[in-house]
Write a protein that holds these residues in place. Structure first.
Motif, mmCIF file in Angstrom:
data_model
loop_
_atom_site.group_PDB
_atom_site.id
_atom_site.type_symbol
_atom_site.label_atom_id
_atom_site.label_comp_id
_atom_site.label_asym_id
_atom_site.label_seq_id
_atom_site.Cartn_x
_atom_site.Cartn_y
_atom_site.Cartn_z
ATOM 1 N N ARG A 125 0.825 -1.214 0.000
ATOM 2 C CA ARG A 125 0.000 0.000 0.000
ATOM 3 C C ARG A 125 0.859 1.264 0.000
ATOM 4 N NH1 ARG A 125 -5.398 0.948 1.266
ATOM 5 N NH2 ARG A 125 -5.624 -1.272 1.728
ATOM 6 N N TYR A 126 1.965 1.243 0.754
ATOM 7 C CA TYR A 126 2.856 2.401 0.816
ATOM 8 C C TYR A 126 4.305 1.932 0.663
ATOM 9 C CZ TYR A 126 -1.167 4.879 2.776
ATOM 10 O OH TYR A 126 -2.404 5.431 2.968
ATOM 11 N N SER A 222 -2.260 2.856 6.993
ATOM 12 C CA SER A 222 -1.505 4.115 7.071
ATOM 13 C C SER A 222 -0.038 3.803 7.341
ATOM 14 C CB SER A 222 -2.060 5.020 8.174
ATOM 15 O OG SER A 222 -1.970 4.386 9.437
ATOM 16 N N GLN A 260 5.385 6.817 -1.345
ATOM 17 C CA GLN A 260 4.543 6.615 -2.516
ATOM 18 C C GLN A 260 3.348 5.743 -2.164
ATOM 19 O OE1 GLN A 260 7.740 5.889 -5.922
ATOM 20 N NE2 GLN A 260 8.317 4.994 -3.973
ATOM 21 N N SER A 261 2.158 6.224 -2.494
ATOM 22 C CA SER A 261 0.925 5.492 -2.229
ATOM 23 C C SER A 261 0.621 4.535 -3.379
ATOM 24 C CB SER A 261 -0.238 6.473 -2.049
ATOM 25 O OG SER A 261 -1.485 5.820 -2.145
ATOM 26 N N TRP A 262 -0.167 3.500 -3.078
ATOM 27 C CA TRP A 262 -0.563 2.529 -4.098
ATOM 28 C C TRP A 262 -1.427 3.162 -5.179
ATOM 29 C CZ3 TRP A 262 -5.830 1.478 -4.745
ATOM 30 C CH2 TRP A 262 -6.669 1.986 -3.754
ATOM 31 N N LYS A 263 -1.997 4.347 -4.892
ATOM 32 C CA LYS A 263 -2.853 5.009 -5.877
ATOM 33 C C LYS A 263 -2.049 5.655 -7.001
ATOM 34 C CE LYS A 263 -6.465 6.037 -2.493
ATOM 35 N NZ LYS A 263 -7.268 7.098 -1.840
ATOM 36 N N GLN A 266 4.536 3.601 -7.966
ATOM 37 C CA GLN A 266 5.506 3.329 -6.912
ATOM 38 C C GLN A 266 6.782 2.784 -7.550
ATOM 39 O OE1 GLN A 266 3.065 0.493 -4.758
ATOM 40 N NE2 GLN A 266 2.671 1.956 -3.124
#
Length: 602
Positions: A125-126, A222, A260-263, A266
């Motif tokens: 995720r991050y 988070s 870096q977010s998964w959205k 990355q």
């Protein structure tokens, strides 16, 4: 007795490699005393060693130049003179025999690369990237001596000092450009790796390091603030991570702390890791453009264009266009695999304009027809995946109104949560069957079971029940058309098995848009009733879907319940049968409340 000319005459004829076997090298390294012991280790005379170490025209003759960085700016390289370079190669070899890098270290370790480094962080995720400032120059000679005197080397102080003098510049720094700097930098960074591994584990994260590039990732909702936090419009290190780096004697580059977010895209060591390790499209475009120019203008003109592109301000610089293209293809192949279609097409195009570019190209008959990127090289068929996943898949026993006891499958997705097909949860009672035959009732948690919709469900284990197996990870991706996948579960057919089994097949169709009726993955195998709820696994061991049913298998199952076994056998052996699976993202959406539950299926 200083000076390159005089010292060269003292060098032995076979001076590049150590002649002793590894056991002797290790014995000499660990028992060396003073400069004389180091000379014996390196198979040179003490006089030659003195001239290299203490001659003003030798150790001080590093060639200093700069090379451009991909991210801008330049990198300073200190290339050692010939005699010193030879000694540094020997030191590197001797140290490497005793130093064993931890699994988190991927830079300058045989068998590891930026690809293995990036693969650790795929699907998280991050992802946090941290760059250490002036990595090699920040390692001073005193730290090198201290590392060589510690475990596992335990080298005598005077000998460790001489070895460190060989490795470091006259100003007492590890030079970037020396063959022994990478391994010694890894040795010095051992304490940092141990600390960051422990820190990452404490916050449920993964940690790797490639030279000065630190990467930490997590699948948690988070990112831990003790590792990184957003402050004054930019990401900065959290207190715990900052202290760990500082205590290890390093300094982070504040301009290269990036979460870096998964959205979004990355990257880890230059490779995209959102769903699988992949190269930047820039490399594909540059390779394609170079070969295209070669095809249109010929080799000589293409060579000229390439040199103007690579060295616009340097006259006379020249890079072989063949080596340039082969290097690009080799890099892409390292990341995507030898059988990747893009790699094969690139090899074919280059071979068309330069038949001698490759010794041979693998015949099409020998190519894996559905190569899966980022598959570990030691995977043989499905044995490795099955071994990791089978213990996390459970047989379901359900009581129905009309047909008595039925079976299904479920798999572990969390500490107390099981994933399965939604239609398994519409029945009266549900239990999982343990390997010893005991039945443990499970609680219906959430499910969505609408015809041609999502058909996913969640079961909850009782708080006092411990079951084997770890949660099976998922990447939230759709498989590719033609990709080989497998369902691992408990089939309920006439030739019933009582143990978990694996059925593999290729993906024949994917879900259409959200507004259309078809929402399932179609796979070319017979799912056989009891596999409903089984995980659909890719060759990396990630869940990509949940088996929901088999076309025409439902009537076969009914036939068995009514005693028409021969009809069931005939039905399930038809060649037009195929399995259906809900994409794993539907289960994730249900788990986190992004889709609502529905009423039971009719």
């Amino acid at each position: 007795m200083s000076g390159a000319g005089h010292s060269s005459s003292l060098a032995p004829k076979n001076y590049v490699e150590l002649q002793a076997d590894d056991a002797d090298v290790l014995r000499r390294l660990t028992t060396a005393e003073g400069r004389a012991g180091v000379a014996i280790l390196l198979e040179i005379s003490d006089r030659f060693l003195c001239s290299v170490l203490y001659g003003r025209e030798e150790r001080g003759r590093y060639q200093v130049f700069e090379i451009p960085k991909k991210t801008g700016g330049t990198r300073v390289i200190n290339a050692p003179p010939k005699n010193l370079s030879i000694l540094q190669q020997k030191v590197r070899y001797a140290i490497s025999l005793l130093y064993k890098a931890k699994q988190c270290v991927h830079g300058f370790v045989p068998g590891r690369s930026i690809a293995t480094n990036a693969a650790i962080h795929v699907g998280q995720r991050y992802v946090l990237n941290v760059d250490l400032l002036d990595f090699f120059p920040s390692i001073k000679i005193g730290r090198v001596i201290g590392a060589l005197r510690s475990e596992p080397f335990n080298i005598e102080k005077r000998a460790a000092t001489v070895l460190a003098q060989i490795a470091c510049t006259a100003t007492g720094e590890l030079p970037q450009g020396s063959s022994c700097s990478p391994v010694l930098a890894n040795v010095v960074s051992h304490g940092l790796d141990v600390t960051l591994l422990d820190l990452a584990s404490r916050y449920h994260c993964k940690y790797t390091r490639f030279a000065d590039d630190i990467s930490i990732s997590t699948s948690k909702p988070s990112f831990p603030s003790m590792l990184a936090e957003f402050e004054d419009g930019r990401w900065v290190l959290g207190d715990a991570l900052a202290k760990a780096i500082s205590d290890a004697g390093f300094v982070e580059n504040p301009g290269k702390v990036k979460l870096q977010s998964w959205k979004r895209r990355q990257e880890v060591t230059g490779l995209c890791v959102n769903e699988f390790s992949n190269v930047d499209r820039r490399h594909l475009r540059e390779l394609g453009a170079t070969i295209r120019v070669w095809e249109k203008l010929g080799e000589a003109q293409a060579q000229k264009v390439l040199n103007q592109k690579l060295f616009p301000h340097v006259a006379g610089s020249d890079v072989s266009i063949v080596n340039y293209c082969r290097g690009k293809i080799g890099f892409i192949q390292m990341v995507r695999g030898e059988d990747d279609p893009i790699v094969r097409r690139a090899k074919k195009r280059l071979s068309d304009v330069c038949p001698d570019a490759f010794k041979s190209i693998k015949p099409l008959a020998q190519v894996n027809p559905t190569p899966l990127r980022s598959v570990p090289r030691n995977v043989s068929g499905w044995n490795s995946v099955y071994g990791r996943v089978a213990s996390s898949v459970y047989q379901l026993k359900v009581k129905t109104k009309d047909y008595g006891d039925q079976t299904g499958s479920a798999f572990r997705i969390g500490r107390s949560l099981l994933g399965t097909a939604g239609h398994n949860l519409q029945h009266l009672e549900i239990a999982i069957v343990l390997p010893n035959g005991d039945e443990v009732p499970v609680q219906k948690h959430k499910y969505r079971c609408a015809l041609h919709d999502t058909d996913v469900g969640l079961l909850k284990l009782p708080a006092n029940v411990e079951v084997a197996g770890d949660p099976i990870p998922s990447q939230g991706r759709l498989p590719e058309l033609g990709e080989e996948v497998a369902a691992i579960g408990y089939p309920a057919v006439a030739w019933r098995q009582t143990t978990v089994s694996l059925r593999s097949g290729v993906v024949e169709a994917l879900p259409t848009t959200q507004n259309d009726e078809w929402r399932f993955i179609s796979v070319g195998f017979v799912s056989a009733g009891g596999l409903s709820g089984a995980p659909l696994i890719d060759k990396r061991g990630f869940v990509v879907g949940i088996v929901v049913e088999n076309t025409l298998a439902r009537s076969a199952s009914v036939g068995m319940q009514k005693g028409r076994a021969s009809e069931a056998d005939e039905e399930v052996t038809r060649s037009d049968l195929f399995g259906q699976a809900s994409p794993i993202e539907y289960l994730t959406d249900l788990q986190y409340g992004r889709i609502d539950e529905t009423t039971p299926c009719a």
